[in-house]
Every structure is written in C-alpha cells, then in structure tokens.
Design a protein around this motif. Structure first.
Motif, PDB file in Angstrom:
ATOM      1  N   THR A  44       0.823  -1.218   0.000  1.00 54.33           N
ATOM      2  CA  THR A  44       0.000   0.000   0.000  1.00 54.33           C
ATOM      3  C   THR A  44       0.855   1.263   0.000  1.00 54.33           C
TER       4      THR A  44
ATOM      5  N   ILE B 200      -8.742  -2.026  -1.274  1.00 58.68           N
ATOM      6  CA  ILE B 200      -7.468  -2.542  -1.786  1.00 58.68           C
ATOM      7  C   ILE B 200      -7.467  -4.049  -1.601  1.00 58.68           C
TER       8      ILE B 200
ATOM      9  N   ILE C 216      -0.460  -6.107  -3.631  1.00 62.16           N
ATOM     10  CA  ILE C 216      -1.629  -5.502  -4.261  1.00 62.16           C
ATOM     11  C   ILE C 216      -2.099  -6.317  -5.462  1.00 62.16           C
TER      12      ILE C 216
END
Length: 514
Positions: free
Chosen positions: A79, A109, A119
């Motif tokens: 992140t 996310i 991610i």
C-alpha cells in the motif's frame, strides 16, 4: 518453436491445461523450445502457473506480448506504493484493506492471495458509493490496467499499459443482444511497431498475435490448438505459413452414442470446414482416431484425407517411473479416489450411489472426490451424500494442485464417466500403482485399463457390479496388490521415450499447408 494454444491457466485447471503441462515437460526433456500460449488477460496467470511448477518463460500470453511484459523481474508491492492521500484513513486486513475519507469509503485494496500485503487491485468509489474505476496489478508486481465500470460493476472500457505507464491497448465492451452480459466489440492496439490496429474481437487479435510470433522465428514453427472454440479458428485464419495441428481434448461428436453420424460437438463445427488448412489432427486414443477417420471419409470436400494421429495425453519421466512403489499394505485405510472435473458427464453422482452399496460390507471404506465444477452441481452431490447417509464415508475435497501424495494414499482409483476423450487422472493413477475401476465408455478406459489385470471394466450403468468390484478389491489383499503391481508396470506405456516416439513421427513430417 512449438506453441500450445490455450485460453488461460487458472488456479483450477481442466484436463486441457494438465495435458499441456505433461506435454511441455516432455518437450523440454527433449530439449525443444516450447511454450503454452494463452489468450485471456489475467493478472494472476503467472502466479497460478507457478503453483504447477511453470516458469515465466514457459508461458506466452497475448496481452503480455503487446504490453511488453513477457520477461519481468518480479517485485513486491504494498500500500505504500499506492500514493494514498494522507487525509485518508487506512484500515488494514489480510484480504481486503479499506481507505476512508472521513466516513466515506473511498478505496478498497484487494491483496494478492497467498501474498500478505501485496496488491491485486484497487477500487475507487464515487460520492454515491458506486465503484467508478478499478486499477489492476499483475502478480509479478506492476500496474497493468485500468478499468472503467458501469453501474453493474462490469467494465465498459479498459486501458492496458506498458511497464513505463504508456498505453499499450484499449478494450471496449457492449451489452449482448439478450442483455444478459457483455462482450468485447473493439480492441485498439496502440502504436504497435509504429502503427495503430483495431480489432472487433479477441479472436481477431489472437490471429494477428499468432502471425506476429510466427514471423519472429527463423526456423519452422509448429502450433497445436488445444482449447476447442478458442484456439482453433485463430489458427486456421493465420496468414503466415507454419505447421498447424488440432488436438482433441474432448469428444468430436455431440452424441457419444453415435460418433460417426451425429452432429459435431459445437466447438468443432467451424474448424471442420477448414481442415485443409491444418497439417493433422491429434487424438489421445486410437479409438477416437478410428472414429474420426471413418467420419471424414464419408464427408465431401477438402480435408477428408487429413492425417490423424493418436498420442496419449500423459507422459512420465524416467525419474517418476523409478519412484519407490508403495505397497498396498502400507496405505492406511480403504480409500477410493476420484480425480477430475465435477460435472454430470463425469458420472460422479453414480459413483456416490455405487459407493452406498460398498459401505455396508466395507464400513471403513472412504471415497475421496477431488476436483471442481459448477457450484449448483457440486451442491447436488453434497445433497446426495446427505440423502444416502454417507457423510462419514464420502468427502468432496475440492481441487488439489499437488495431487501426487493423494494418489499414493489411496487403494483404488474409480471413475464412472459417461464419456471422456482420455481420462487423464486415470492414466496418472497408474504411475502410483492404483487399480482402476471404470465403465467401458468412449474412449479412454478401454485403452488404459486391461480388464482384470490393472483394473476392471464394467458395463455402463451397472452400479451393482461396480460396487461389488470395489468391495472385492478392498477385501481381497492378494487381488489388490497384484493389480497394483500391474498398474505400476503398465504406466511404462506412457514413458517419455514411448510417447515422444509418437510425437516425433508427427512433428518431423513435412507440412501439407501453405
């Protein structure tokens, strides 16, 4: 170069992919340059492939090729690299983290499965709480695409990027005529070799892609279309010269009871009009090859004399064939194993019904069902297990990528399929010394099983005889061990040298197409 044409590599794969895995290992053993070529855009493909022992260089994806991301050094994401505004409040979770602006959800996310904190995608919300757009990250660690979504959460437009962030392709969707879904109606390939190209479908782009990779190879290139309805038409539509083969992972006719005269399986209808553009057809059994020869001899036009070759869908290395045999006395319990897709044509429901006749005489017998399928059908199997009061004996264990130890823990391999071009798992079970039990249906069981030698062939639908055969194996140790030893012995029929000899006869023949 040898290219095996497919649609995708997923976390859960069908026999089409597993046949390619076997073939790729064989070709690499023979020091041939081969790749599995996939069509669909999938940011998880390389992570999925790695779970089956494949490397990045074993795969060539169409979109990766045009994005320039076929050879990427993997890196971790987090992140921290998302540049989330400092005013947002971030709430972390192992699967999905959320970013809030005040009390409003601004972003979700999604993290890559099995990779904590990395991610997979980021969804951005508008002020009304609707997902406005989605950013996709490749599992190898780079920003790959942006999707712009409709009210239903499905994309209507998408941008795919090069590694430097410039646009590589754009894709656009439209609602189908029945308004039940969306289809791609336009693909824009941007500044490819100095030009822009437009395509009306992925099929058109796939054909263009195959021609492009074909022209890169100095030596003759061979393409093998494995996925029916996806790989075959782009192959025959190619403009450049190459050797081209159609591989049959399924039955060629819609009616398994009349393989010569019944209509073709819909996936093959169009490609059978263009057999003259192919160098050959490859089946996995001699029986299907014979049926195809008879069928084609009766039809008029080009392609009726096309060469048809039978090559098994599995191949075992010398290392695997020399693995220590596991005696039946060393396998705890009385486990019967099924491995394969969970579908109505596979007869798993009948396998469960037959097993209900086994447990009264062998109370500790268990049936381990490994595979995946339509959720509704799987639910019907679970309901059937409940109805027959088999909860303590029958388990649906799901799809298992690392299946080898499971084979070694079982005593019998059982299949009740109504039809199959080649029961891949059945052949794999031989290499683990499992006696085989199956109905004698088209096509594979009759060629893999030697009745009363390495297993038993039953008349289709004879559930009582089927159950009695399993009971006999589980209660007669001598018969069980003898058939197990014969299975180990017969697995050598699928050794690398024997299977490669068949491939060699095909691949070294001269091309018949222009």
């Amino acid at each position: 170069m040898y290219y095996f044409l497919n649609q995708y590599i997923k976390a859960f794969n069908s026999s089409v992919e597993h046949v390619e895995f076997h073939r790729l290992a064989l070709f690499k053993h023979e020091r041939l340059h081969a790749k599995i070529v996939t069509r669909d855009f999938d940011t998880m493909e390389y992570l999925n492939a790695a779970n089956f022992g494949l490397k990045q260089d074993d795969i060539l994806n169409m979109y990766d090729y045009f994005q320039g991301t076929t050879d990427v050094k993997e890196k971790q994401t987090s992140t921290k690299g998302l540049n989330i505004p400092i005013s947002y409040q971030l709430k972390y979770d192992s699967d999905v983290s959320k970013a809030y602006q005040g009390g409003r959800l601004a972003q979700t996310i999604h993290h890559t499965p099995s990779r904590v904190g990395e991610i997979s995608s980021v969804e951005h919300y508008d002020e009304f709480g609707n997902i406005a757009n989605r950013e996709l990250w490749d599992s190898r660690g780079f920003h790959s695409a942006s999707q712009f979504l409709d009210y239903d959460g499905a994309p209507h437009a998408e941008i795919l990027y090069h590694l430097d962030g410039t646009r590589a392709l754009e894709r656009f969707w439209e609602v189908t005529d029945d308004r039940k879904g969306k289809v791609i109606f336009n693909i824009h390939l941007i500044n490819y070799k100095g030009n822009d190209y437009y395509f009306n479908s992925e099929e058109e782009l796939f054909t263009f892609f195959l021609d492009e990779i074909n022209t890169q190879d100095k030596d003759e290139t061979t393409f093998i279309a494995d996925r029916p309805g996806v790989a075959d038409i782009p192959l025959v539509n190619m403009k450049t010269k190459a050797k081209k083969y159609l591989f049959f992972p399924i039955l060629h006719a819609a009616n398994p009871e009349d393989l010569i005269n019944s209509p073709l399986e819909p996936s093959y209808e169009e490609v059978f009009k263009h057999l003259d553009k192919l160098d050959g057809l490859i089946t996995m059994t001699d029986a299907q090859a014979r049926q195809l020869r008879i069928r084609l001899k009766r039809q008029k036009g080009k392609g009726r004399n096309i060469k048809i070759t039978s090559i098994p869908g599995v191949a075992f290395s010398n290392k695997q064939l020399k693995e220590p045999q596991v005696p039946m006395a060393n396998r705890p319990g009385n486990k019967v194993l099924y491995v394969g897709r969970l579908g109505a044509d596979k007869g798993v429901d009948n396998l469960i019904r037959a097993f209900a006749l086994v447990t009264p005489q062998v109370p500790d017998a268990t049936l381990d069902i490994r595979g995946f399928g339509d959720q509704e059908f799987v639910k019907s199997l679970e309901d059937l297990i409940q109805q027959l009061n088999l909860q303590n004996n029958v388990t649906i264990s799901g799809y298992t990528p690392e299946i080898q130890p499971v084979y070694d823990s079982a005593k019998v391999f059982a299949s009740a399929a109504h039809q199959d071009a080649f029961p891949l798992a059945m052949a794999e079970a031989l290499a683990h010394g499992l006696p085989l039990v199956a109905f004698d249906t088209n096509f594979g069981p009759g060629e893999i099983i030697k009745d009363k030698v390495n297993g038993f062939l039953l008349e289709p639908g004879d559930l009582y005889g089927y159950s009695q055969t399993i009971i006999s194996l589980l209660t007669k140790n001598t018969v069980l061990q003898r058939t197990s030893e014969n299975s180990y012995l017969d697995s050598k029929n699928y050794s690398y040298p024997k299977v490669w000899k068949k491939w060699k006869n095909v691949l070294l023949s001269k091309s018949n197409t222009k």
